[in-house]
Design an enzyme around this catalytic site. Structure first.
Site, PDB file in Angstrom:
ATOM      1  N   CYS A 150       0.861  -1.179   0.000  1.00 43.46           N
ATOM      2  CA  CYS A 150       0.000   0.000   0.000  1.00 43.46           C
ATOM      3  C   CYS A 150       0.899   1.232   0.000  1.00 43.46           C
ATOM      4  O   CYS A 150       1.600   1.496   0.982  1.00 43.46           O
ATOM      5  CB  CYS A 150      -0.917  -0.002   1.217  1.00 43.46           C
ATOM      6  N   CYS A 194      -5.190   5.972  -3.859  1.00 40.92           N
ATOM      7  CA  CYS A 194      -4.495   4.689  -3.846  1.00 40.92           C
ATOM      8  C   CYS A 194      -3.090   4.942  -4.370  1.00 40.92           C
ATOM      9  O   CYS A 194      -2.913   5.301  -5.541  1.00 40.92           O
ATOM     10  CB  CYS A 194      -5.223   3.661  -4.710  1.00 40.92           C
TER      11      CYS A 194
END
Length: 260
Positions: free
Chosen positions: A73, A204
């Protein structure tokens, strides 16, 4: 359980410190903490655990909001580094963090944190479909899977209903995929994203890297810098011959005690 809460361009995370590696949260516990109505609320959870990598002190145990395990991530690792700094668990200007996607090195430059994400790996062409419409896309791995779909008009991007998961080819993405929808061209694009195990998020980081790599290639270059606007702000992605750097803000906004 003590927790902190942080975000990177609106991609938000519950952070739980576990320096003795004594509290390996179950999927149900992670989902409960990330629930926006019945828990703390977050797109995912970052558990601060000891690293088994030599010369790297901390491991980022990242989970999606539904409790599923994710490889990497980009926003999360920058928020993780900000947390380490604020808690006195690491010093800048460079912080090494162990992740399931390998060791990531985060560089601190004031309010901005930049992370070396490694190179993008291009896969096959594929497609995503939603509400009866289908768009061609490019498979990209940033340590986790992405499908980047360019749309024609900005109005088309705004009209997408990302409450629903886009359909995709499970033969290409057997473990699921993050689907990015993009308008514009390098060096400045806009995107929305549906993250696997979460739903639509405000940002993201790995998705922005995948989008920038595809946008630069579409513009005729495999390297360069691309600004990526997400609903939660703007990320700067620099693609070189060897790697990709993701830069943007990361802040800790709260801390408290949660009851499971």
């Amino acid at each position: 359980m003590h927790f902190s809460k942080g975000h990177g361009t609106g991609n938000d995370f519950v952070i739980v410190a576990d320096p003795a590696d004594e509290r390996r949260l179950s999927a149900a516990e992670v989902a409960a903490l990330c629930d926006r109505r019945f828990g703390v609320g977050g797109d995912g959870l970052l558990r601060v655990a000891p690293s088994t990598e030599p010369e790297v002190k901390w491991f980022m145990d990242y989970r999606n909001a539904d409790g599923s395990i994710a490889e990497m991530c980009g926003n999360g690792v920058r928020v993780f580094a900000r947390y380490l700094l604020e808690q006195g668990l690491a010093d800048g200007p460079e912080i090494a963090v162990s992740t399931r996607g390998g060791v990531k090195r985060v560089r601190v430059d004031g309010d901005q944190l930049s992370v070396d994400m490694g190179p993008a790996e291009f896969g096959p062409s594929s497609q995503a479909s939603l509400s009866g419409f289908a768009w061609p896309g490019q498979a990209v791995s940033m340590g986790n899977p992405h499908l980047v779909c360019h749309l024609g008009e900005a109005e088309e991007l705004e009209a997408l209903d990302l409450h629903y998961q886009p359909r995709f080819d499970r033969a290409v993405f057997p473990d699921g995929v993050n689907v990015e929808f993009v308008v514009g061209s390098a060096p400045h694009v806009r995107m929305r994203v549906h993250e696997r195990g979460v739903g639509e998020t405000h940002s993201c980081g790995t998705g922005a890297c995948a989008v920038a790599a595809v946008a630069l290639r579409r513009a005729g270059s495999d390297t360069g810098t691309c600004k990526v606007d997400v609903p939660g702000g703007t990320l700067t992605v620099t693609v070189t011959d060897e790697t990709i750097h993701l830069a943007g803000p990361a802040v800790i906004v709260a801390e408290g005690t949660a009851r499971l």
